[in-house]
Design a protein around this motif. Structure first.
Motif, PDB file in Angstrom:
ATOM      1  N   HIS A   1       1.346   6.589  72.331  1.00 49.10           N
ATOM      2  CA  HIS A   1       2.411   5.652  72.690  1.00 49.10           C
ATOM      3  C   HIS A   1       3.128   5.023  71.505  1.00 49.10           C
ATOM      4  O   HIS A   1       2.517   4.709  70.497  1.00 49.10           O
ATOM      5  N   ARG A   2       4.424   4.857  71.661  1.00 55.30           N
ATOM      6  CA  ARG A   2       5.211   3.942  70.828  1.00 55.30           C
ATOM      7  C   ARG A   2       6.527   3.679  71.546  1.00 55.30           C
ATOM      8  O   ARG A   2       7.217   4.622  71.955  1.00 55.30           O
TER       9      ARG A   2
ATOM     10  N   ARG B   1       7.483   2.727  74.460  1.00 58.46           N
ATOM     11  CA  ARG B   1       7.733   3.249  75.821  1.00 58.46           C
ATOM     12  C   ARG B   1       7.104   2.312  76.858  1.00 58.46           C
ATOM     13  O   ARG B   1       6.537   2.759  77.852  1.00 58.46           O
TER      14      ARG B   1
ATOM     15  N   PHE C   1       6.896  10.212  64.741  1.00 60.01           N
ATOM     16  CA  PHE C   1       5.823  10.175  65.747  1.00 60.01           C
ATOM     17  C   PHE C   1       4.937  11.418  65.608  1.00 60.01           C
ATOM     18  O   PHE C   1       5.399  12.494  65.229  1.00 60.01           O
TER      19      PHE C   1
ATOM     20  N   ASP D   1       0.685  12.226  78.704  1.00 53.77           N
ATOM     21  CA  ASP D   1       1.981  11.658  78.314  1.00 53.77           C
ATOM     22  C   ASP D   1       2.270  10.441  79.184  1.00 53.77           C
ATOM     23  O   ASP D   1       1.899  10.412  80.368  1.00 53.77           O
ATOM     24  N   VAL D   2       2.995   9.488  78.602  1.00 53.71           N
ATOM     25  CA  VAL D   2       3.207   8.224  79.300  1.00 53.71           C
ATOM     26  C   VAL D   2       4.251   8.352  80.411  1.00 53.71           C
ATOM     27  O   VAL D   2       4.305   7.517  81.322  1.00 53.71           O
ATOM     28  N   ASP D   3       5.039   9.409  80.363  1.00 56.72           N
ATOM     29  CA  ASP D   3       6.163   9.498  81.305  1.00 56.72           C
ATOM     30  C   ASP D   3       5.894  10.451  82.473  1.00 56.72           C
ATOM     31  O   ASP D   3       6.806  10.813  83.202  1.00 56.72           O
TER      32      ASP D   3
ATOM     33  N   LYS E   1      10.811  18.473  86.440  1.00 56.59           N
ATOM     34  CA  LYS E   1      11.891  18.934  85.551  1.00 56.59           C
ATOM     35  C   LYS E   1      11.868  20.454  85.338  1.00 56.59           C
ATOM     36  O   LYS E   1      12.856  21.024  84.895  1.00 56.59           O
TER      37      LYS E   1
ATOM     38  N   TRP F   1       8.947  16.158  67.282  1.00 52.90           N
ATOM     39  CA  TRP F   1       8.849  16.780  68.609  1.00 52.90           C
ATOM     40  C   TRP F   1       8.607  18.288  68.538  1.00 52.90           C
ATOM     41  O   TRP F   1       9.244  18.996  67.769  1.00 52.90           O
TER      42      TRP F   1
ATOM     43  N   MET G   1       8.518  13.348  86.212  1.00 55.56           N
ATOM     44  CA  MET G   1       8.745  12.800  84.868  1.00 55.56           C
ATOM     45  C   MET G   1       9.778  11.683  84.920  1.00 55.56           C
ATOM     46  O   MET G   1      10.808  11.829  85.584  1.00 55.56           O
TER      47      MET G   1
ATOM     48  N   ASP H   1      13.237  10.387  71.649  1.00 50.02           N
ATOM     49  CA  ASP H   1      13.154   9.048  71.059  1.00 50.02           C
ATOM     50  C   ASP H   1      13.595   9.037  69.600  1.00 50.02           C
ATOM     51  O   ASP H   1      13.463  10.043  68.896  1.00 50.02           O
ATOM     52  N   GLN H   2      14.014   7.849  69.170  1.00 48.44           N
ATOM     53  CA  GLN H   2      14.242   7.648  67.742  1.00 48.44           C
ATOM     54  C   GLN H   2      12.892   7.778  67.050  1.00 48.44           C
ATOM     55  O   GLN H   2      11.889   7.282  67.578  1.00 48.44           O
TER      56      GLN H   2
ATOM     57  N   ASN I   1      11.351  10.584  66.607  1.00 43.27           N
ATOM     58  CA  ASN I   1      10.616  11.750  67.096  1.00 43.27           C
ATOM     59  C   ASN I   1      11.551  12.956  67.131  1.00 43.27           C
ATOM     60  O   ASN I   1      11.650  13.669  68.134  1.00 43.27           O
TER      61      ASN I   1
HETATM   62  N1  UDH Z   1       5.873   9.275  72.830  1.00 41.81           N
HETATM   63  C1  UDH Z   1       6.003   7.889  72.694  1.00 41.81           C
HETATM   64  N2  UDH Z   1       6.967   7.401  71.890  1.00 41.81           N
HETATM   65  C2  UDH Z   1       7.833   8.194  71.219  1.00 41.81           C
HETATM   66  C3  UDH Z   1       7.705   9.590  71.367  1.00 41.81           C
HETATM   67  C4  UDH Z   1       6.732  10.105  72.189  1.00 41.81           C
HETATM   68  O1  UDH Z   1       5.255   7.114  73.281  1.00 41.81           O
HETATM   69  O2  UDH Z   1       8.698   7.670  70.506  1.00 41.81           O
HETATM   70  C5  UDH Z   1       4.714   9.819  73.617  1.00 41.81           C
HETATM   71  C6  UDH Z   1       4.814   9.562  75.098  1.00 41.81           C
HETATM   72  O3  UDH Z   1       3.537   9.482  75.639  1.00 41.81           O
HETATM   73  C7  UDH Z   1       5.528  10.814  75.569  1.00 41.81           C
HETATM   74  C8  UDH Z   1       4.852  11.861  74.705  1.00 41.81           C
HETATM   75  O4  UDH Z   1       4.653  11.222  73.466  1.00 41.81           O
HETATM   76  O5  UDH Z   1       5.372  11.028  76.926  1.00 41.81           O
HETATM   77  C9  UDH Z   1       5.652  13.148  74.547  1.00 41.81           C
HETATM   78  O6  UDH Z   1       6.929  12.874  73.991  1.00 41.81           O
HETATM   79  P1  UDH Z   1       8.290  13.175  74.767  1.00 41.81           P
HETATM   80  O7  UDH Z   1       8.215  12.538  76.109  1.00 41.81           O
HETATM   81  O8  UDH Z   1       9.443  12.793  73.917  1.00 41.81           O
HETATM   82  O9  UDH Z   1       8.274  14.715  74.904  1.00 41.81           O
HETATM   83  P2  UDH Z   1       8.793  15.541  76.097  1.00 41.81           P
HETATM   84  O10 UDH Z   1       8.699  16.942  75.627  1.00 41.81           O
HETATM   85  O11 UDH Z   1      10.328  15.111  76.334  1.00 41.81           O
HETATM   86  O12 UDH Z   1       8.086  15.179  77.336  1.00 41.81           O
HETATM   87  C10 UDH Z   1      11.284  15.387  75.436  1.00 41.81           C
HETATM   88  C11 UDH Z   1      12.635  15.175  76.037  1.00 41.81           C
HETATM   89  C12 UDH Z   1      13.771  15.870  75.358  1.00 41.81           C
HETATM   90  C13 UDH Z   1      13.364  17.037  74.493  1.00 41.81           C
HETATM   91  C14 UDH Z   1      14.510  17.900  74.029  1.00 41.81           C
HETATM   92  C15 UDH Z   1      14.109  18.869  72.933  1.00 41.81           C
HETATM   93  N3  UDH Z   1      14.895  20.058  72.917  1.00 41.81           N
END
Ligand code: UDH
Ligand code: NGS
Length: 383
Positions: free
Chosen positions: A138-139, A141, A176, A202-204, A229, A264, A294, A300-301, A303
């Protein structure tokens, strides 16, 4: 004449029955329209917590809190309690998930009176068969965390688990690092309790079916196999992202997760490859159970997409034994046992190591007079 009258009578009766049937069938739609208008007229700032009645979107999906209030009456733990049944009688299948505005952590707390400090829970009426720790990287969120806690606590209670929720919070603004936070979560959680399963979450992502049991399998489990998604399908065969579950033995067998994926992407694929390099395979729940919604968001900034990820992935075979739990370095900034979760804030350094790490952020203004050590000294709760 008489025959004509009775024809009319039958005609009216038939019409009446049809009207009743139509009214019953449209009840659900009516509910939705009424709810819509109530929402429009509700004062801003007031929240209606999602219940079974406010929606039919899930096609008869359960309110995640239904039947749980009965447990409070029975709350009287004893040491000689029988094991919980193999299949929990509280499990009901699909769960309705929505994200009402204005939900507060205080409301989530009020809905979960049996959750103890640090986000710990044990069934009040039987001895749990499984002990599961949930690790959440987490950060920044907090708005997602609130919804996850709202759904996850009752979801786990429905499964009659002995559980604890750990938020591993990355301090500072440096890039991150999801997988490293998971490694820290593993070490910190295992220091406190002999968990037999760890869910890396993941938090979301909100689980939408309580038959998706949060216990470990004979092999590392990928739980989030059907996300909204991705059209409720696996996006690709080796996908291991979102939510996964490993026993401590499985985790250590693959040397945990990589510590060197900053930003990421790719770390979840690396973890998937480690599973097979360590001689295990990926286990998965049935597609209709492993469903997740989701919470929509942008990247995120702090990441940004990691441009090195493909090169790193190509070398997992050479790196997995060198980088992982056996090379993990971090500093705990604080440990807080909050009403709904344990919050472990950590300094994880940078690509260059821990020595050149960013300075840990100062404590929030309200807590400035409290030294951080005081929090750290608090003993973890033993439910
Ligand atoms: N997370 C945080 N804070 C941040 C980044 C990530 O808490 O700043 C944690 C959180 O638990 C999140 C997980 O890390 O659910 C995964 O990160 P994410 O949700 O950003 O990754 P996800 O792949 O979504 O689920 C990315 C959305 C757009 C990606 C486009 C890339 N082409
Ligand atoms: C792959 C990424 C994974 C990621 C998955 C889903 O391409 O880390 O997409 O992404 N692998 C690489 O980049 C090597 S998502 O659609 O959730 O943004 O988890």
């Amino acid at each position: 004449m008489v025959a004509l009258q009775s024809k009319w009578r039958y005609g009216f009766m038939f019409l009446g029955i049809q009207l009743v049937v139509m009214a019953l069938l449209s009840r659900e739609g009516y509910h939705r329209r009424v709810t819509y208008f109530i929402r429009i007229f509700r004062r801003p700032g007031t929240t209606s917590l999602p219940t079974r009645n406010v929606t039919t979107e899930g096609g008869g999906a359960l309110d995640v809190y239904s039947n749980l209030s009965n447990l409070i009456l029975k709350y009287n733990r004893r040491d000689d309690m029988k094991f919980c049944p193999k299949t929990s009688p509280l499990v009901g299948g699909p769960i309705h998930v929505s994200f009402p505005s204005g939900l507060t952590l205080a409301q989530v707390e009020a809905k979960n009176p049996l959750v103890m400090h640090g986000g710990r829970y044990r069934p009040p009426d039987c001895e749990a068969r499984h002990k599961t720790a949930i690790i959440i990287p987490h950060r920044n969120r907090e708005h997602h965390l609130k919804y996850l806690l709202y759904y996850l606590h009752p979801f786990l209670q429905r499964q009659q688990l002995n559980y604890g929720i750990y938020i591993i919070h990355q301090a500072g603004n440096y890039t991150f690092n999801r997988a490293k936070l998971m490694n820290i979560g593993f070490r910190e959680a295992m220091r406190e309790e002999d968990w037999d399963c760890l869910f890396f979450h993941d938090v979301d992502l909100i689980p939408e079916d309580d038959r998706n049991t949060y216990i470990c399998d004979a092999n590392p489990k990928h739980a989030a196999i059907a996300m909204d998604k991705f059209g409720y399908k696996l996006p690709y065969n080796m996908y291991f992202g979102g939510v996964s579950a490993l026993s401590p033995l499985q985790y250590l067998k693959m040397n945990g997760f990589p510590n060197n994926y900053w930003g990421w992407g790719g770390e979840d694929d690396d973890i998937g490859v480690r599973v097979s390099l360590a001689g295990m395979h990926i286990s998965r729940p049935p597609l209709k159970h492993g469903r997740y919604k989701m919470i929509k968001h942008k990247l995120d900034q702090g990441n940004d997409v990691n441009p090195k990820r493909f090169n790193m992935l190509a070398k997992t075979r050479q790196t997995w034994k060198l980088d992982g739990m056996n090379s993990l370095e971090y500093e705990v900034v604080s440990r807080q046992y909050l009403p709904l979760y344990a919050n472990i804030t950590v300094n994880i350094g940078t690509e260059k190591g821990l020595k050149l790490a960013v300075k840990a952020p100062p404590p929030p203004p309200a807590a400035k007079d409290k030294p951080i050590d005081k929090e750290a000294a608090k003993a973890p709760p033993k439910p």
